[in-house]
Design an enzyme around this catalytic site. Structure first.
Site, short mmCIF file in Angstrom:
data_model
loop_
_atom_site.label_atom_id
_atom_site.label_comp_id
_atom_site.label_asym_id
_atom_site.label_seq_id
_atom_site.Cartn_x
_atom_site.Cartn_y
_atom_site.Cartn_z
N HIS A 169 0.85 -1.18 0.00
CA HIS A 169 0.00 0.00 0.00
C HIS A 169 0.89 1.23 0.00
O HIS A 169 1.94 1.23 0.61
CB HIS A 169 -0.90 0.00 1.25
N ASP A 198 -7.98 -5.28 0.19
CA ASP A 198 -8.47 -6.07 -0.93
C ASP A 198 -8.10 -7.54 -0.85
O ASP A 198 -8.60 -8.34 -1.64
CB ASP A 198 -7.91 -5.50 -2.24
N1 ACO Z 1 4.15 -7.59 -4.66
C1 ACO Z 1 5.48 -7.60 -4.82
N2 ACO Z 1 6.27 -6.52 -4.69
C2 ACO Z 1 5.68 -5.36 -4.40
C3 ACO Z 1 4.29 -5.26 -4.20
C4 ACO Z 1 3.52 -6.43 -4.34
N3 ACO Z 1 2.20 -6.40 -4.19
N4 ACO Z 1 3.96 -3.99 -3.92
C5 ACO Z 1 5.10 -3.29 -3.92
N5 ACO Z 1 6.14 -4.12 -4.21
C6 ACO Z 1 7.56 -3.75 -4.27
C7 ACO Z 1 7.85 -2.97 -5.54
O1 ACO Z 1 8.28 -3.82 -6.57
C8 ACO Z 1 8.93 -2.03 -5.06
O2 ACO Z 1 10.16 -2.77 -5.07
P1 ACO Z 1 11.57 -1.96 -5.35
O3 ACO Z 1 11.69 -0.95 -4.26
O4 ACO Z 1 12.57 -3.05 -5.30
O5 ACO Z 1 11.39 -1.34 -6.70
C9 ACO Z 1 8.56 -1.73 -3.62
O6 ACO Z 1 7.78 -2.85 -3.18
C10 ACO Z 1 7.73 -0.47 -3.44
O7 ACO Z 1 6.64 -0.55 -4.35
P2 ACO Z 1 6.01 0.72 -5.06
O8 ACO Z 1 5.20 0.27 -6.24
O9 ACO Z 1 7.06 1.76 -5.29
O10 ACO Z 1 5.05 1.23 -3.93
P3 ACO Z 1 3.86 2.20 -4.12
O11 ACO Z 1 3.63 2.80 -2.82
O12 ACO Z 1 4.06 3.10 -5.27
O13 ACO Z 1 2.68 1.19 -4.55
C11 ACO Z 1 0.82 -0.25 -4.55
C12 ACO Z 1 1.65 0.76 -3.74
C13 ACO Z 1 0.47 0.32 -5.94
C14 ACO Z 1 -0.50 -0.48 -3.82
C15 ACO Z 1 1.64 -1.55 -4.69
O14 ACO Z 1 1.97 -2.08 -3.43
C16 ACO Z 1 0.90 -2.61 -5.51
O15 ACO Z 1 0.96 -2.60 -6.75
N6 ACO Z 1 0.20 -3.58 -4.82
C17 ACO Z 1 -0.60 -4.54 -5.50
C18 ACO Z 1 -1.92 -3.94 -5.94
C19 ACO Z 1 -2.85 -3.71 -4.77
O16 ACO Z 1 -3.07 -4.58 -3.94
N7 ACO Z 1 -3.46 -2.51 -4.77
C20 ACO Z 1 -4.47 -2.15 -3.75
C21 ACO Z 1 -4.05 -0.98 -2.97
S1 ACO Z 1 -5.22 -0.68 -1.72
C22 ACO Z 1 -6.45 0.15 -2.47
O17 ACO Z 1 -6.35 0.77 -3.47
C23 ACO Z 1 -7.75 0.04 -1.81
#
Ligand code: ACO
Length: 428
Positions: free
Chosen positions: A306, A363
């Site tokens: 998140h 979720d």
């Molecule tokens: N699985 C694996 N790795 C992940 C995940 C994941 N679900 N989420 C983040 N990471 C990793 C990224 O690859 C990144 O790695 P790095 O630093 O080596 O590049 C690091 O964790 C940080 O991730 P970001 O994408 O930069 O984090 P951000 O805060 O921008 O993204 C997000 C948050 C979009 C929710 C992300 O965690 C994601 O895509 N999760 C899966 C989708 C999801 O469940 N979304 C629901 C959010 S809740 C809502 O909207 C109600």
């Protein structure tokens, strides 16, 4: 420099900027004069360090896993309150008295019907249209039907539009579902609660009596409560940005719905359940964990991670216990729940997820409950939109009521070509 000032040296100038404090949460540096004084912008793609507004609605401490609506913890609201009560709280700032709650619920109930002409509007969509596509279209179209409440400078108009949106969303959502399965639309039944009514309009048919199962009604109402508002997330910021130009509320909420549809936001519950189905049995989990950790593989664990929570999402905790309640009430089991629990356990003990502070979000478990209740995955984000409408309208109202409100207009770091002369087609 005083305690409530920050200084910045840029372009050879040192400037002082006011530091503003909220009631809780990080202070903010007020950079509004920065461009005028230095000729520079700040650079913050994704707004990870930028507060875009003042807001008294919702507070999140992502490190501690705290979510408060008007100061009340989400766990307490989910346990003791109802979606109608939380809606009142978000819109008005205080929990309602018994009379205020019944008046509010009555007002919402009286607005549940849609203009009959809108039923014709649905028929223009393909039967296999994604219900979120229908939601974007129909909610945007409300502005063509309810002209009498679109003067946004009039607080009474704003109030009526807010009530209409909250009241009509369940009807619109249920009709989107009915259209996709080829069943007749079911009209609202004002004897029922907000949530009971939605369940009847979704799962009832005119040929039979529909009985609302109280445990399912309660679980659904709690799911709505958990999704009611979430501070300045992508869809809420979209609603605010759209509203900042003076656009009418129906158009603004349609913009929010469009943003919510994305798999990184509201679409994640659909994606999370699809992922669990793909994983299937617990023995396959490790393979998917390895994929999620692989930099060269775009796969992510859906329902994990998140932007704000770097701890367990407090809504996921409530969601997990709600799965058990719904299973017990409906006397069902779903092996995917075991897979989800095991996946969470394996991921949380893996250093990759620990170091990146990736925890289950709201979720991760919601899809399992919604699926047990009988919703197809395509409806998941629609339910999220239905519930979040209250947060969107409350945030939109807060913004319009703010005397300092301006049109939203971010800046950019331009990386394109510098000025050059046009080359005639014959010379290219
Ligand atoms: N699985 C694996 N790795 C992940 C995940 C994941 N679900 N989420 C983040 N990471 C990793 C990224 O690859 C990144 O790695 P790095 O630093 O080596 O590049 C690091 O964790 C940080 O991730 P970001 O994408 O930069 O984090 P951000 O805060 O921008 O993204 C997000 C948050 C979009 C929710 C992300 O965690 C994601 O895509 N999760 C899966 C989708 C999801 O469940 N979304 C629901 C959010 S809740 C809502 O909207 C109600």
């Amino acid at each position: 420099m005083s305690d409530n000032q920050a200084s910045l040296t840029a372009g050879g100038n040192t400037i002082d900027m006011p530091v503003k404090s909220g009631t809780i949460g990080p202070d903010v540096i007020d950079i509004r004069k920065l461009y005028g004084q230095t000729g520079m912008f700040t650079y913050d793609p994704g707004f990870t360090s930028t507060a875009s507004c003042d807001s008294a609605l919702t507070y999140i401490d992502g490190d501690e896993g705290v979510l408060l609506h008007r100061g009340y913890p989400i766990g307490q609201l989910a346990e003791h309150s109802s979606f109608m009560e939380v809606s009142y709280l978000l819109l008005n700032g205080e929990l309602p008295s018994q009379k205020e709650l019944s008046d509010f619920s009555r007002t919402i109930t009286r607005h549940t019907m849609l203009h009959e002409q809108l039923a014709t509007f649905y028929r223009g969509f393909r039967r296999d249209a994604h219900p979120m596509a229908i939601m974007c279209g129909v909610v945007g179209a409300l502005s063509a039907f309810y002209h009498d409440s679109t003067d946004i400078s009039d607080p009474q108009h704003r109030k009526i539009s807010s009530h209409r949106l909250i009241a009509k969303m369940p009807t619109i959502a249920a009709m989107a579902y009915k259209y996709s399965v080829g069943q007749p639309f079911v009209y609202p039944d004002n004897k029922l609660s907000y949530t009971g009514n939605f369940l009847k309009m979704t799962f009832g048919v005119p040929a039979e009596e529909y009985e609302v199962v109280p445990a399912v009604e309660k679980a659904m109402d709690r799911i709505f409560t958990l999704h009611a508002d979430h501070e300045q997330n992508a869809s809420t910021s979209t609603v605010r940005l759209a509203g900042s130009s003076g656009a009418n509320p129906f158009a603004c909420i349609a913009a929010g719905i469009a943003c919510l549809w994305g798999p990184a936001h509201g679409g994640a519950n659909e994606a999370a359940l699809n992922m669990l189905k793909e994983i299937g049995t617990p023995d396959k989990i490790q393979h998917y964990i390895d994929r999620a950790k692989d930099k060269n593989d775009p796969f992510r664990l859906m329902g994990f991670g998140h932007r704000v929570y770097k701890n367990y999402d407090p809504r996921a905790t409530v969601m997990q216990s709600t799965v058990r309640e719904v299973f017990a009430a409906l006397n069902v089991q779903d092996p995917l729940f075991e897979t989800a629990l095991r996946l969470e356990e394996i991921a949380l003990s893996d250093p990759y997820f620990a170091e990146k502070k990736l925890f289950p979000n709201v979720d991760f478990y919601s899809g399992i409950i919604l699926s047990a209740i009988g919703f197809p995955t395509t409806m998941f984000t629609v339910l999220f939109a239905l519930a979040r409408t209250v947060g969107w309208v409350a945030q939109w109202n807060e913004m319009i009521s703010d005397p300092g409100q301006k049109i939203g207009r971010p800046r950019q770091l331009y990386t394109g070509p510098t000025a050059r002369d046009y080359v005639p087609l014959s010379e290219r």
